[in-house]
Design a protein around this motif. Sequence first.
Motif, PDB file in Angstrom:
ATOM      1  N   ASP A 110       0.683  -1.003   0.028  1.00 30.02           N
ATOM      2  CA  ASP A 110       0.199  -0.096   0.002  1.00 30.02           C
ATOM      3  C   ASP A 110       0.812   1.326  -0.184  1.00 30.02           C
ATOM      4  O   ASP A 110       0.633   2.323   0.945  1.00 30.02           O
ATOM      5  N   ILE A 111       1.887   1.330  -0.685  1.00 31.18           N
ATOM      6  CA  ILE A 111       2.806   2.351  -0.721  1.00 31.18           C
ATOM      7  C   ILE A 111       2.122   3.623  -1.544  1.00 31.18           C
ATOM      8  O   ILE A 111       1.570   3.507  -2.594  1.00 31.18           O
ATOM      9  N   GLU A 112       2.261   4.855  -0.806  1.00 30.61           N
ATOM     10  CA  GLU A 112       1.634   6.024  -1.122  1.00 30.61           C
ATOM     11  C   GLU A 112       2.987   6.770  -1.919  1.00 30.61           C
ATOM     12  O   GLU A 112       3.678   7.388  -1.190  1.00 30.61           O
ATOM     13  N   TRP A 113       3.206   6.650  -3.187  1.00 29.61           N
ATOM     14  CA  TRP A 113       4.111   7.008  -3.892  1.00 29.61           C
ATOM     15  C   TRP A 113       4.480   8.356  -3.734  1.00 29.61           C
ATOM     16  O   TRP A 113       5.647   8.955  -3.568  1.00 29.61           O
ATOM     17  N   THR A 114       3.314   9.135  -3.911  1.00 32.99           N
ATOM     18  CA  THR A 114       3.451  10.805  -3.949  1.00 32.99           C
ATOM     19  C   THR A 114       4.231  11.136  -2.517  1.00 32.99           C
ATOM     20  O   THR A 114       4.825  12.129  -2.289  1.00 32.99           O
ATOM     21  N   HIS A 115       3.880  10.252  -1.410  1.00 35.68           N
ATOM     22  CA  HIS A 115       4.404  10.574  -0.167  1.00 35.68           C
ATOM     23  C   HIS A 115       5.445   9.930   0.458  1.00 35.68           C
ATOM     24  O   HIS A 115       6.190   9.932   1.433  1.00 35.68           O
ATOM     25  N   ARG A 116       5.931   8.872  -0.376  1.00 35.74           N
ATOM     26  CA  ARG A 116       6.900   7.828  -0.284  1.00 35.74           C
ATOM     27  C   ARG A 116       6.825   7.279   1.213  1.00 35.74           C
ATOM     28  O   ARG A 116       7.766   7.043   2.044  1.00 35.74           O
ATOM     29  N   VAL A 117       5.443   6.612   1.311  1.00 36.22           N
ATOM     30  CA  VAL A 117       5.339   5.878   2.640  1.00 36.22           C
ATOM     31  C   VAL A 117       4.576   4.565   2.312  1.00 36.22           C
ATOM     32  O   VAL A 117       3.887   4.416   1.353  1.00 36.22           O
ATOM     33  N   GLY A 118       5.144   3.515   3.216  1.00 39.90           N
ATOM     34  CA  GLY A 118       4.684   2.141   3.091  1.00 39.90           C
ATOM     35  C   GLY A 118       4.449   1.506   4.313  1.00 39.90           C
ATOM     36  O   GLY A 118       5.132   2.080   5.234  1.00 39.90           O
ATOM     37  N   TRP A 119       3.624   0.728   4.031  1.00 37.23           N
ATOM     38  CA  TRP A 119       3.306  -0.459   5.125  1.00 37.23           C
ATOM     39  C   TRP A 119       4.151  -1.543   5.237  1.00 37.23           C
ATOM     40  O   TRP A 119       4.215  -2.296   4.253  1.00 37.23           O
ATOM     41  N   LEU A 120       4.849  -1.929   6.395  1.00 34.00           N
ATOM     42  CA  LEU A 120       5.725  -3.032   6.308  1.00 34.00           C
ATOM     43  C   LEU A 120       5.133  -3.988   7.231  1.00 34.00           C
ATOM     44  O   LEU A 120       4.313  -3.916   8.130  1.00 34.00           O
ATOM     45  N   SER A 121       5.116  -5.396   6.760  1.00 30.08           N
ATOM     46  CA  SER A 121       4.635  -6.366   7.609  1.00 30.08           C
ATOM     47  C   SER A 121       5.756  -7.677   7.545  1.00 30.08           C
ATOM     48  O   SER A 121       6.389  -7.838   6.371  1.00 30.08           O
ATOM     49  N   ILE A 122       5.399  -8.614   8.422  1.00 25.43           N
ATOM     50  CA  ILE A 122       6.111  -9.787   8.549  1.00 25.43           C
ATOM     51  C   ILE A 122       5.492 -10.891   9.145  1.00 25.43           C
ATOM     52  O   ILE A 122       4.627 -10.495  10.092  1.00 25.43           O
ATOM     53  N   ALA A 123       5.547 -11.954   8.603  1.00 26.70           N
ATOM     54  CA  ALA A 123       4.962 -13.237   9.496  1.00 26.70           C
ATOM     55  C   ALA A 123       5.666 -14.298   9.144  1.00 26.70           C
ATOM     56  O   ALA A 123       5.968 -14.663   7.902  1.00 26.70           O
ATOM     57  N   LEU A 124       6.288 -14.968  10.197  1.00 28.95           N
ATOM     58  CA  LEU A 124       7.008 -16.129  10.048  1.00 28.95           C
ATOM     59  C   LEU A 124       6.400 -17.287  10.700  1.00 28.95           C
ATOM     60  O   LEU A 124       5.569 -17.309  11.526  1.00 28.95           O
ATOM     61  N   TYR A 144      16.335  -1.889   4.181  1.00 26.04           N
ATOM     62  CA  TYR A 144      17.416  -1.366   3.435  1.00 26.04           C
ATOM     63  C   TYR A 144      16.839  -0.949   2.121  1.00 26.04           C
ATOM     64  O   TYR A 144      17.096  -0.187   1.197  1.00 26.04           O
ATOM     65  N   TYR A 145      16.021  -2.275   1.674  1.00 30.73           N
ATOM     66  CA  TYR A 145      15.439  -2.256   0.361  1.00 30.73           C
ATOM     67  C   TYR A 145      14.302  -0.796   0.100  1.00 30.73           C
ATOM     68  O   TYR A 145      14.582  -0.374  -0.811  1.00 30.73           O
ATOM     69  N   ALA A 146      13.728  -0.579   1.452  1.00 29.08           N
ATOM     70  CA  ALA A 146      12.623   0.431   1.292  1.00 29.08           C
ATOM     71  C   ALA A 146      13.601   1.872   1.074  1.00 29.08           C
ATOM     72  O   ALA A 146      13.062   2.633   0.654  1.00 29.08           O
ATOM     73  N   TRP A 147      14.618   1.940   1.677  1.00 33.88           N
ATOM     74  CA  TRP A 147      15.357   3.201   1.818  1.00 33.88           C
ATOM     75  C   TRP A 147      16.298   3.391   0.264  1.00 33.88           C
ATOM     76  O   TRP A 147      16.098   4.550  -0.193  1.00 33.88           O
ATOM     77  N   ASN A 148      16.696   2.263  -0.081  1.00 33.49           N
ATOM     78  CA  ASN A 148      17.758   2.428  -0.808  1.00 33.49           C
ATOM     79  C   ASN A 148      17.338   1.820  -2.326  1.00 33.49           C
ATOM     80  O   ASN A 148      17.810   2.365  -3.524  1.00 33.49           O
ATOM     81  N   GLU A 149      16.262   1.109  -2.570  1.00 32.61           N
ATOM     82  CA  GLU A 149      15.730   0.741  -3.773  1.00 32.61           C
ATOM     83  C   GLU A 149      14.422   1.631  -4.083  1.00 32.61           C
ATOM     84  O   GLU A 149      14.287   2.028  -5.235  1.00 32.61           O
ATOM     85  N   LEU A 150      13.665   1.410  -3.142  1.00 39.22           N
ATOM     86  CA  LEU A 150      12.088   2.013  -3.308  1.00 39.22           C
ATOM     87  C   LEU A 150      12.336   3.403  -2.983  1.00 39.22           C
ATOM     88  O   LEU A 150      11.368   4.323  -3.421  1.00 39.22           O
ATOM     89  N   ASN A 151      13.406   4.066  -2.380  1.00 40.12           N
ATOM     90  CA  ASN A 151      13.361   5.475  -2.100  1.00 40.12           C
ATOM     91  C   ASN A 151      12.243   5.916  -1.247  1.00 40.12           C
ATOM     92  O   ASN A 151      11.880   7.115  -1.410  1.00 40.12           O
ATOM     93  N   LEU A 152      11.831   5.040  -0.297  1.00 38.52           N
ATOM     94  CA  LEU A 152      10.935   5.423   0.654  1.00 38.52           C
ATOM     95  C   LEU A 152      11.224   6.425   1.710  1.00 38.52           C
ATOM     96  O   LEU A 152      12.551   6.540   2.096  1.00 38.52           O
ATOM     97  N   HIS A 153      10.533   7.469   2.355  1.00 41.26           N
ATOM     98  CA  HIS A 153      10.922   8.076   3.210  1.00 41.26           C
ATOM     99  C   HIS A 153      10.339   7.561   4.809  1.00 41.26           C
ATOM    100  O   HIS A 153      11.035   7.607   5.739  1.00 41.26           O
ATOM    101  N   ARG A 154       9.257   6.754   4.932  1.00 41.29           N
ATOM    102  CA  ARG A 154       8.791   6.441   6.015  1.00 41.29           C
ATOM    103  C   ARG A 154       7.947   5.083   5.726  1.00 41.29           C
ATOM    104  O   ARG A 154       7.532   4.606   4.673  1.00 41.29           O
ATOM    105  N   LEU A 155       8.280   4.183   6.742  1.00 37.62           N
ATOM    106  CA  LEU A 155       7.838   2.630   7.047  1.00 37.62           C
ATOM    107  C   LEU A 155       6.877   2.797   8.037  1.00 37.62           C
ATOM    108  O   LEU A 155       7.412   3.573   9.350  1.00 37.62           O
TER     109      LEU A 155
END
Length: 174
Positions: free
Chosen positions: A78-92, A111-122
């Motif tokens: 559910d990344i909001e590209w305009t605002h560079r915000v994404g929801w992070l989830s994990i399930a093991l 690392y992927y969020a900051w360096n590849e997707l260029n997100l500002h906030r998780l």
Amino acid sequence: MFKGQKVRLTAMRTEDLQDYREWNGQAGFARNYNSSPIRELSEKQAADWFNEHSDRDFRFAIRPLGLDTFMGVCAIEDIEWTHRVGWLSIALGPEFQGHGYGIDAMQLMMYYAWNELNLHRLQLTVFDYNQPAIAMYEKLGFQKEGVFREFLQRDGKRHNMYLYGKLASESSDF
């Protein structure tokens, strides 16, 4: 980018769905993963989830280094590209919890969020009774930002859901 100290992130595979379906029917997994009632997913429901893709969702299987064992799933959704915000989830899967795999996978995702997707906030949510997850998120530098008071009811008791967030500037991986 997709290999950590203990795990690696890969594409989801059709054969992973059987484990994912079984875990969703287990209270310990399902009650920590989401607020939906526990139920066994049908093959079609699991396949629909598996095949659901958009430019706002990045989902990965978690696997141990050197093996193809499916350990769980992590995602930025559910990344909001305009605002560079994404929801992070994990399930093991239950047998993989408590061994440091989650922290390793989350570090890879950040690392992927900051360096590849260029997100500002998780951001992420977690239920108040999931203390191991809360400890992990706080160890990773996520800050509690809000409380959804008495958000859900489980076994006749009301529980809060917490909102946690982390900014790229707060990460040493950036």
